[in-house]
Design a protein around this motif. Sequence first.
Motif, PDB file in Angstrom:
ATOM      1  N   GLU A   1       3.717   1.479  -1.192  1.00 35.54           N
ATOM      2  CA  GLU A   1       4.330   1.413  -2.629  1.00 35.54           C
ATOM      3  C   GLU A   1       3.412   2.278  -3.441  1.00 35.54           C
ATOM      4  N   ARG A   2       2.089   1.784  -3.493  1.00 31.52           N
ATOM      5  CA  ARG A   2       1.036   2.077  -4.208  1.00 31.52           C
ATOM      6  C   ARG A   2       0.714   3.535  -4.067  1.00 31.52           C
ATOM      7  N   LEU A   3       0.685   4.241  -2.879  1.00 30.11           N
ATOM      8  CA  LEU A   3       0.426   5.488  -2.565  1.00 30.11           C
ATOM      9  C   LEU A   3       1.602   6.335  -3.047  1.00 30.11           C
TER      10      LEU A   3
ATOM     11  N   GLU B   1       0.913  -1.183   0.031  1.00 31.85           N
ATOM     12  CA  GLU B   1       0.021   0.047   0.043  1.00 31.85           C
ATOM     13  C   GLU B   1       0.726   1.100   0.012  1.00 31.85           C
TER      14      GLU B   1
ATOM     15  N   TYR C   1       3.152  10.065  -9.499  1.00 36.65           N
ATOM     16  CA  TYR C   1       2.467  10.017 -10.886  1.00 36.65           C
ATOM     17  C   TYR C   1       1.817  11.448 -10.941  1.00 36.65           C
ATOM     18  N   LYS C   2       1.146  12.113  -9.921  1.00 36.46           N
ATOM     19  CA  LYS C   2       0.434  13.233  -9.808  1.00 36.46           C
ATOM     20  C   LYS C   2       1.333  14.320  -9.923  1.00 36.46           C
TER      21      LYS C   2
ATOM     22  N   ARG D   1       3.721   5.678  -5.673  1.00 35.01           N
ATOM     23  CA  ARG D   1       3.617   5.922  -7.044  1.00 35.01           C
ATOM     24  C   ARG D   1       2.401   6.716  -7.450  1.00 35.01           C
ATOM     25  N   LYS D   2       1.361   6.698  -6.761  1.00 29.00           N
ATOM     26  CA  LYS D   2       0.102   7.782  -7.054  1.00 29.00           C
ATOM     27  C   LYS D   2       0.692   9.156  -6.737  1.00 29.00           C
ATOM     28  N   LEU D   3       1.313   9.297  -5.897  1.00 26.95           N
ATOM     29  CA  LEU D   3       1.878  10.773  -5.562  1.00 26.95           C
ATOM     30  C   LEU D   3       2.850  11.191  -6.619  1.00 26.95           C
TER      31      LEU D   3
END
Length: 169
Positions: free
Chosen positions: A158-160, A156, A166-167, A162-164
Motif C-alpha cells: 500500500e505504501r509503495l 508495504e 503521488y508521483k 501510494r508513493k507511485l
Amino acid sequence: METPDKPSSFQSFEQAMQGLSRRLASRAALRESVIVRLFQHVAQRLNDFMDEPFREYGLNTTQWTSLVVIYASPERRLRPSELSVFMNSSRTNSTRVARQLQKHGLVDRQADANDGRQWFLQLTRKGIDFVEAFLPVRRDHVREALEDFSAEEVNELERLLRKLLYKLD
C-alpha cells in the motif's frame, strides 16, 4: 523474493526483455522496462480476478464500485457528475456505467426536484439488496487476492502504491 513453482504468465515477456538487454548491453533499461510492464501485467490480471465474481450477473468491478459509492451516499443517490469524481473517470464513462446499471435494474434515474436539468442515480431495492448481499463476497475475494502476503507486506505494498500514485498525480 519468493517465486512460485510454476512459471508465471509474465515469463515470456521477461525472457524477451532479457534477450533485448543482452543486445543493447543495458541492464538498467531492462529492469525499468520489466518493472513497468510487470505492473501493467499485474494490474490487468488483478482487474480480471476482481471482475470474476460479477460476470454471472453481467457486471464488472467498475459497475460494482459505482454501486458501492452510490450505496454509501446520503439517501443512496448521487449525481452522475459526483460519481465521475468518486470513480476518477470521465462524465461520459459515468453516464455509460449508469445506463448499464439502470439496464440491470440496479439504479433508476430520478430528476432533481430543485433543478429539472439535473438528475440523480438512485439505487433501487434490487440494487440495495445486491450490494448488501455482495459486500461479504467481495471482501472474501479481496482477501483471497492478498492471502499470500503478510500484514507487513500488505502495508508495504500500500505504501509503495501510494508513493507511485503521488508521483504520477
